[in-house]
Design an enzyme around this catalytic site. Structure first.
Site, PDB file in Angstrom:
ATOM      1  N   TYR A  16      -0.598 -13.049  -1.587  1.00 12.17           N
ATOM      2  CA  TYR A  16      -0.125 -12.664  -2.921  1.00 12.17           C
ATOM      3  C   TYR A  16       1.162 -11.858  -2.754  1.00 12.17           C
ATOM      4  O   TYR A  16       1.397 -11.258  -1.712  1.00 12.17           O
ATOM      5  CB  TYR A  16      -1.184 -11.852  -3.695  1.00 12.17           C
ATOM      6  CG  TYR A  16      -1.736 -10.625  -3.007  1.00 12.17           C
ATOM      7  CD1 TYR A  16      -1.147  -9.370  -3.168  1.00 12.17           C
ATOM      8  CD2 TYR A  16      -2.863 -10.709  -2.193  1.00 12.17           C
ATOM      9  CE1 TYR A  16      -1.678  -8.242  -2.550  1.00 12.17           C
ATOM     10  CE2 TYR A  16      -3.393  -9.588  -1.568  1.00 12.17           C
ATOM     11  CZ  TYR A  16      -2.791  -8.357  -1.758  1.00 12.17           C
ATOM     12  OH  TYR A  16      -3.315  -7.251  -1.133  1.00 12.17           O
ATOM     13  N   ARG A  48       0.822  -1.218   0.000  1.00 11.46           N
ATOM     14  CA  ARG A  48       0.000   0.000   0.000  1.00 11.46           C
ATOM     15  C   ARG A  48       0.855   1.267   0.000  1.00 11.46           C
ATOM     16  O   ARG A  48       0.518   2.248  -0.642  1.00 11.46           O
ATOM     17  CB  ARG A  48      -0.933   0.013   1.219  1.00 11.46           C
ATOM     18  CG  ARG A  48      -1.960  -1.092   1.207  1.00 11.46           C
ATOM     19  CD  ARG A  48      -2.836  -1.019   2.439  1.00 11.46           C
ATOM     20  NE  ARG A  48      -3.769   0.069   2.307  1.00 11.46           N
ATOM     21  CZ  ARG A  48      -5.066  -0.082   2.029  1.00 11.46           C
ATOM     22  NH1 ARG A  48      -5.575  -1.278   1.873  1.00 11.46           N
ATOM     23  NH2 ARG A  48      -5.851   0.951   1.912  1.00 11.46           N
TER      24      ARG A  48
HETATM   25  C1  LIG Z   1      -8.092  -6.452   4.993  1.00 11.86           C
HETATM   26  C2  LIG Z   1      -8.430  -5.514   3.902  1.00 11.86           C
HETATM   27  C3  LIG Z   1      -7.941  -5.760   2.640  1.00 11.86           C
HETATM   28  C4  LIG Z   1      -8.265  -4.920   1.580  1.00 11.86           C
HETATM   29  N1  LIG Z   1      -7.781  -5.209   0.354  1.00 11.86           N
HETATM   30  C5  LIG Z   1      -8.167  -4.442  -0.685  1.00 11.86           C
HETATM   31  C6  LIG Z   1      -7.705  -4.747  -2.005  1.00 11.86           C
HETATM   32  O1  LIG Z   1      -6.933  -5.689  -2.217  1.00 11.86           O
HETATM   33  N2  LIG Z   1      -8.142  -3.975  -3.036  1.00 11.86           N
HETATM   34  C7  LIG Z   1      -8.989  -2.921  -2.841  1.00 11.86           C
HETATM   35  O2  LIG Z   1      -9.381  -2.272  -3.823  1.00 11.86           O
HETATM   36  N3  LIG Z   1      -9.419  -2.597  -1.600  1.00 11.86           N
HETATM   37  C8  LIG Z   1      -9.022  -3.316  -0.517  1.00 11.86           C
HETATM   38  N4  LIG Z   1      -9.455  -2.998   0.730  1.00 11.86           N
HETATM   39  C9  LIG Z   1     -10.297  -1.807   0.924  1.00 11.86           C
HETATM   40  C10 LIG Z   1      -9.477  -0.541   0.903  1.00 11.86           C
HETATM   41  O3  LIG Z   1      -8.389  -0.643   1.801  1.00 11.86           O
HETATM   42  C11 LIG Z   1     -10.316   0.688   1.288  1.00 11.86           C
HETATM   43  O4  LIG Z   1     -11.573   0.609   0.669  1.00 11.86           O
HETATM   44  C12 LIG Z   1      -9.611   1.954   0.803  1.00 11.86           C
HETATM   45  O5  LIG Z   1      -8.376   2.108   1.459  1.00 11.86           O
HETATM   46  C13 LIG Z   1     -10.486   3.185   1.059  1.00 11.86           C
HETATM   47  O6  LIG Z   1      -9.799   4.316   0.625  1.00 11.86           O
HETATM   48  P1  LIG Z   1     -10.296   5.762   1.054  1.00 11.86           P
HETATM   49  O7  LIG Z   1      -9.330   6.709   0.411  1.00 11.86           O
HETATM   50  O8  LIG Z   1     -11.740   5.905   0.747  1.00 11.86           O
HETATM   51  O9  LIG Z   1     -10.199   5.824   2.639  1.00 11.86           O
HETATM   52  P2  LIG Z   1      -8.915   5.643   3.668  1.00 11.86           P
HETATM   53  O10 LIG Z   1      -7.915   4.799   2.982  1.00 11.86           O
HETATM   54  O11 LIG Z   1      -9.521   5.204   4.907  1.00 11.86           O
HETATM   55  O12 LIG Z   1      -8.358   7.105   3.757  1.00 11.86           O
HETATM   56  C14 LIG Z   1      -8.996   8.094   4.520  1.00 11.86           C
HETATM   57  C15 LIG Z   1      -7.981   9.195   4.818  1.00 11.86           C
HETATM   58  O13 LIG Z   1      -8.677  10.281   5.454  1.00 11.86           O
HETATM   59  C16 LIG Z   1      -7.964  10.688   6.591  1.00 11.86           C
HETATM   60  N5  LIG Z   1      -8.957  11.257   7.532  1.00 11.86           N
HETATM   61  C17 LIG Z   1      -9.896  10.581   8.225  1.00 11.86           C
HETATM   62  N6  LIG Z   1     -10.645  11.441   8.963  1.00 11.86           N
HETATM   63  C18 LIG Z   1     -10.163  12.682   8.708  1.00 11.86           C
HETATM   64  C19 LIG Z   1     -10.529  13.983   9.153  1.00 11.86           C
HETATM   65  N7  LIG Z   1     -11.540  14.168  10.024  1.00 11.86           N
HETATM   66  N8  LIG Z   1      -9.831  15.060   8.709  1.00 11.86           N
HETATM   67  C20 LIG Z   1      -8.779  14.888   7.812  1.00 11.86           C
HETATM   68  N9  LIG Z   1      -8.392  13.669   7.366  1.00 11.86           N
HETATM   69  C21 LIG Z   1      -9.085  12.578   7.793  1.00 11.86           C
HETATM   70  C22 LIG Z   1      -7.288   9.429   7.101  1.00 11.86           C
HETATM   71  O14 LIG Z   1      -6.197   9.733   7.935  1.00 11.86           O
HETATM   72  C23 LIG Z   1      -6.895   8.770   5.780  1.00 11.86           C
HETATM   73  O15 LIG Z   1      -5.646   9.237   5.323  1.00 11.86           O
HETATM   74  C24 LIG Z   1      -9.108  -3.802   1.811  1.00 11.86           C
HETATM   75  C25 LIG Z   1      -9.574  -3.519   3.093  1.00 11.86           C
HETATM   76  C26 LIG Z   1      -9.239  -4.368   4.135  1.00 11.86           C
HETATM   77  C27 LIG Z   1      -9.778  -4.080   5.487  1.00 11.86           C
END
Ligand SMILES: Cc1cc2nc3c(=O)[nH]c(=O)nc-3n(C[C@H](O)[C@H](O)[C@H](O)COP(=O)(O)OP(=O)(O)OC[C@H]3O[C@@H](n4cnc5c(N)ncnc54)[C@H](O)[C@@H]3O)c2cc1C
Length: 395
Positions: free
Chosen positions: A214, A108
């Protein structure tokens, strides 16, 4: 509105950075607010399927991500104890032929670093925690924890499963604990016996649990994920270190390869798997959501980050298509994305049941179905997810 469109993105995860990179390409003035003091991602893997790789290509990042990727040969399902192959779908080759892009595993942090390169540091404010969002008649503003306020033409909440922006739009509501917990770790490839880890995306199905491995980082590391039923509640911190012995005990009857990966891991990240129902809407005026903030999903289809990446591209494209009308642009974005993401959310939930069947009869039926499919239509993905992989949000 005169001059450049000002957009605030809350959250610098994979979804927020993709949105920011795409918005910059469209000439917007972008500020990303990130609560953490430094940019980064946890030490774990993530897979991107062709639908997300199309976004990397459109953003000009394909070469950079391929430099840090590993392309698995096949998606293989094995039985938890014997290791018997229940199903195998070829990925490398057929996906390129069908969709013009492949399926890859990443560390990641590597993927996040590539996205950071597309969003120069002057666009990112670290240690900036959003505590409130004010929606105005025109535009919206984000209130930070220190009391300061940032006004812009549009706000995109990319702040993950516990989204503050979501709460501002939809009210406070806690996600549901699924009764499943998840463990993750990494093992140097050279620590495993030669030939023990096949160059595939391998998932092992067992009663009440599954296990995935993987390669990532060009094959230098093996990423593993253990998902299992657990009655107790744990907070969903991504940095919680679990007790190694607890996991060893949970998987003590599993195949030796699974046990060896667990034993040789560097860390044991553990957290609860949370779920929400699809939202009826996620946009209000100049504020919208993307990724886990809008549609958190269980990891059984490996699509949460892929959907966040698709969203990030789509929201920027919609704003570019509707110059001068942010609410219309964000509504159109939501209309484009809601049905697809809800369908993926619900399918991932259904997979959590099928992967962990307890009843021996139900397992036999499932395994027979897979065997039949291998015989009648071996090119089809066992999960029947061609509609996910074949989508091109950049088209
Ligand atoms: C075990 C596991 C395996 C996974 N494997 C996969 C995979 O292989 N492929 C895939 O597509 N998905 C996978 N996922 C899902 C994926 O990790 C998430 O769906 C994805 O990371 C979501 O991205 P996001 O940017 O929406 O949120 P996040 O990655 O949660 O990012 C949110 C960001 O916002 C910030 N933030 C939060 N609150 C605030 C605030 N109030 N003010 C300012 N900043 C804030 C956080 O610090 C963070 O940096 C997996 C999930 C899990 C649990």
């Amino acid at each position: 509105m005169t001059g450049k469109l000002k957009v605030t993105v809350v959250g610098a995860g994979l979804g927020g950075l993709t949105a920011a990179a795409a918005l910059l390409k469209h000439g917007c003035e972008v500020t990303v607010l990130e609560q953490a003091g430094e940019l980064g991602e946890i030490g774990a893997g993530v897979q991107l399927s062709p639908n997300a790789m199309k976004v990397m290509r459109a953003l000009g990042l394909e070469k950079a991500v391929l430099d840090v990727a590993f392309e698995p040969g096949s998606h293989v399902i094995r039985s938890w104890k014997s290791g018997r192959v229940l199903s195998s779908t070829r990925l490398k080759g057929p996906l390129h032929a069908a969709y013009g892009a492949g399926y890859y595993g990443f560390h990641r942090a590597d993927l996040h670093r590539v996205l950071q390169q597309a969003v120069p540091a002057e666009h990112v404010r670290l240690g900036a925690k959003c505590s409130k969002v004010r929606i105005g008649p025109q535009g919206a503003s984000v209130v930070l924890e220190d009391g300061s306020e940032l006004a812009s033409d549009a706000v995109v909440g990319a702040d993950g499963v516990h989204s503050v922006v979501r709460a501002a739009l939809m009210g406070e509501e806690s996600p549901r604990f699924t009764g499943n917990v998840c463990w993750r770790g990494l093992v140097p490839a050279e620590a495993m016996p030669p030939g023990a880890i096949s160059p595939d995306m391998v998932v092992w199905f067992g009663p009440g649990a599954s296990f995935i491995y993987y390669y990532v980082r060009g094959g230098k590391l093996v990423n593993w994920v253990a998902m299992c039923e657990a009655p107790e509640w744990r907070s969903e911190s991504w940095k919680f270190e679990g007790d190694r012995n607890e996991l060893i005990e949970r998987y003590k009857h599993w195949h030796p390869t699974v046990r060896e990966l667990i034993a040789k891991s560097d860390r044991y990240l553990k957290w609860a798997l949370l779920d929400r129902d699809p939202l009826p809407r996620w946009t209000q005026g100049a504020v919208t959501l993307l990724g886990d903030a809008a549609h958190p999903m269980l990891p059984y289809l490996a699509q949460g980050a892929c959907m966040a990446i698709e969203d990030g591209y789509a929201v920027a494209a919609s704003l570019a298509r509707h110059p001068g009308d942010v609410p219309a642009a964000l509504k159109a974005y939501e209309a484009e994305r809601r049905e697809r993401t809800a369908r993926v959310q619900l399918l991932a939930r259904a997979r959590s049941v099928e992967n962990h069947l307890h009843s021996p009869l139900a397992q036999v039926k499932r395994n027979f179905r897979y065997a039949l499919q291998r015989f009648t239509d071996p090119s089809k993905h066992t999960y029947k997810i061609e509609w996910i992989y074949g989508h091109d949000v950049t088209a």
